[in-house]
Design a protein around this motif. Sequence first.
Motif, short mmCIF file in Angstrom:
data_model
loop_
_atom_site.label_atom_id
_atom_site.label_comp_id
_atom_site.label_asym_id
_atom_site.label_seq_id
_atom_site.Cartn_x
_atom_site.Cartn_y
_atom_site.Cartn_z
N HIS A 24 4.61 -3.28 44.10
CA HIS A 24 5.51 -2.43 44.55
C HIS A 24 5.42 -1.02 43.91
O HIS A 24 6.35 -0.13 44.41
N TYR A 25 4.99 -1.21 42.60
CA TYR A 25 5.23 0.14 41.98
C TYR A 25 4.35 1.28 42.35
O TYR A 25 3.26 1.10 42.49
N ASP A 26 5.25 2.41 42.48
CA ASP A 26 4.25 3.64 42.82
C ASP A 26 5.05 4.84 42.11
O ASP A 26 6.66 4.98 42.36
N TYR A 27 4.64 5.30 41.16
CA TYR A 27 5.29 6.54 40.51
C TYR A 27 6.04 7.62 41.45
O TYR A 27 7.16 8.10 41.06
N CYS A 28 5.35 7.58 42.68
CA CYS A 28 5.96 8.90 43.50
C CYS A 28 7.25 8.40 44.25
O CYS A 28 7.66 9.40 44.81
N GLN A 29 7.52 7.30 44.48
CA GLN A 29 8.67 6.78 45.17
C GLN A 29 9.00 5.55 44.52
O GLN A 29 8.29 4.50 44.52
N ALA A 30 10.53 5.12 44.29
CA ALA A 30 11.16 4.00 43.84
C ALA A 30 11.02 3.07 44.79
O ALA A 30 11.35 3.57 45.90
N ASN A 31 11.39 1.72 44.63
CA ASN A 31 11.34 0.74 45.65
C ASN A 31 12.67 0.79 46.05
O ASN A 31 13.57 1.14 45.61
N LEU A 32 12.67 0.72 47.54
CA LEU A 32 14.04 0.80 48.25
C LEU A 32 14.38 -0.44 48.99
O LEU A 32 15.07 -0.65 49.67
N GLU A 33 13.50 -1.49 48.57
CA GLU A 33 13.72 -2.84 49.17
C GLU A 33 15.19 -3.27 48.89
O GLU A 33 15.63 -3.36 47.99
N ASP A 50 11.39 -2.23 31.70
CA ASP A 50 10.03 -3.13 32.22
C ASP A 50 8.80 -2.42 31.55
O ASP A 50 7.67 -3.08 31.88
N GLY A 51 8.89 -1.25 31.18
CA GLY A 51 7.61 -0.58 30.56
C GLY A 51 6.68 0.27 31.46
O GLY A 51 5.76 1.02 30.83
N TYR A 52 7.22 0.41 32.73
CA TYR A 52 6.71 1.33 33.41
C TYR A 52 7.42 2.71 33.69
O TYR A 52 8.84 2.61 33.87
N TRP A 53 6.91 3.87 33.66
CA TRP A 53 7.65 4.96 33.90
C TRP A 53 8.38 5.17 34.97
O TRP A 53 7.99 4.68 36.26
N PRO A 54 9.50 5.41 35.17
CA PRO A 54 10.37 5.38 36.47
C PRO A 54 10.00 6.11 37.26
O PRO A 54 9.90 7.48 37.27
N PRO A 55 9.80 5.86 38.59
CA PRO A 55 9.65 6.61 39.79
C PRO A 55 10.30 7.36 40.10
O PRO A 55 11.71 7.47 39.49
#
Length: 436
Positions: free
Chosen positions: A36-45, A365-370
Motif C-alpha cells: 500500500h506504500y505510495d509516496y504520492c498519497q498516504a494510505n486512507l484505509e 517504519d523507515g519509509y519516507w512519509p507520503p
Amino acid sequence: MHRPLNTLVLLCVVLLGTSAVAVRVFPSPGVKPPSHYDYCQANLEQDSLSAHLRNSTGEGYELVQVQVLFRHGDRTPLGQIRKTPTYEDHNVWQCWADELNNYALEQPVGHIASQIEIPRIFAKVYETGKEPLRGNCGLGELTPKGVSQHNQLGAMFRELYVDQMGFLPEELNTADIFIRAGDEERLLHSAQAQLRGLYPPASAPQSQVVQMVVRDSEWDNMTPNTNGCPELAQLKNEAQKSAAYKQHADQGKQVDAMLKQQFQVSGLNKFDVVDLIRGQRCHNLTGFSVLNAEQTEQVIDWEDVDFCWFPFDQPSYRIGIGSFIGDMWQKALDAMNNENPFKWVMWSGHDSSLVPVLRAMGIFDGYWPPYASHLVWELWRKNGEYYVYLHYNGATLTTPTCSVAMCPVKEFAAGISPIIPTDIYNECVNRTQAQV
C-alpha cells in the motif's frame, strides 16, 4: 513502471555518542515497501480503524481526545531547473481552476480561502516567462491534489469519529478544536482542507472563525530547529565529522559530478533534483530526459540517506523534537486533568515533523512519509484509568515501553518522558555558550 517512490531507505544514521556513529538500515536491503506504500498519497484505509473503535467502545473504553499530526498534502516542487545547456523543462503546473468562483466554493484552499460567494475575487497571476514554474503555481504550493487529499482525510475522520462513534458533534464547535500549524501556506491550507472534510461548510455556520495557532520560525519546534537551538547545530556538526558522514559526503561529490556532466551546469542542489523527480512522477509529468534510470536512482538514494542524517540519540531527541512531543503530551495531560481540554487537536507539519517524532518514539517504519501522512494519537479512559492508542496511516503502532497497543498511560509516559526537555532554553544554549 518506475520503482516505488522511494523508501526512506537504505541508510540512516543513528548517533551513538559524540564521536561514534553506527549505520543502521531502514529497512533491510532488498526489502520492498509494503504493497500500500505510495509516496504520492498516504494510505486512507479505515476498515481496521473502524474495527478498533467498535471493539474499544464495546469493551468499555471511552474516547477522551484525538490528536492528529500530519504532513501537508501534495505540493509543487520547492526548487526548479528551468533550462540548462542539455535540458529544458516544459512541464506546466496548475494550482487553481479557470472558474475561480466555483473553485472558491468547492475547494478549501489555494489562492482563495472563502466558502461564501463574494462579488469580487482577486487572483495572483505570474507574468509569462517570469514565473517560478510554468503555469500558475508558486514553489512549494499546495496543489488541488493536495487539497483533495486532506479533504478525503478529514472526511474519513468524520465517518469514524462523528458518524460511527458520535465522539465529535454533527456541527462544528470551535471550542472542541485546537489547530497548530507551521507558518507556511501549504501547512495552513492543508489544515483548512482537512477541517473542511471533517466539517463540510453545510455543517457549520458561515460566521464561525477557526483559529490556527502559529509560531515565529525562531520558536517553531514542529521540526528540528537549529536556528532556535544552537546546541542542535553543534550536535549535527559533530556528527558530520564522523567517518561515516565523510564517506556519505564523498558519495555526494560523485553524484554532483554526474549531475554536472548530464546537465552541463555546476551547483545543482541534489534535494531540488530529487524533489522535482518526485513531483514529476506524482503528477505524471515528463521526467529528466538527461538522466537514465540508474542515474535517477543514484541521486534519489543519496538524498534519501541525507534526509535522515540527523544525530538520533536521546540528547538530540530532547532538543531536536522533544519539546514538540512535550506540547502534544501537555494537550493529553490537559484532557486527563480536565484543564481546558480539546477533543480534537490538529498539528499541521512536514515530513520532517513526522520522521523525528516517529523515531524518537521508537515507531518509525523507515519509509519516507507520503503526502497527507498522519499519526493519530487517541486518549481513552476506562474505570478511571487512561490509555493511549496510536495509528499511523491506518496501521496500529506500539511504542517500545508499551506492552499492548491500548497502552496504559504510565507505560506510554515512560517512553516519552526521557525525551521531553524540562528547560529547552538551557539545554539548547548551555553547552554551546560554554564553548564560546
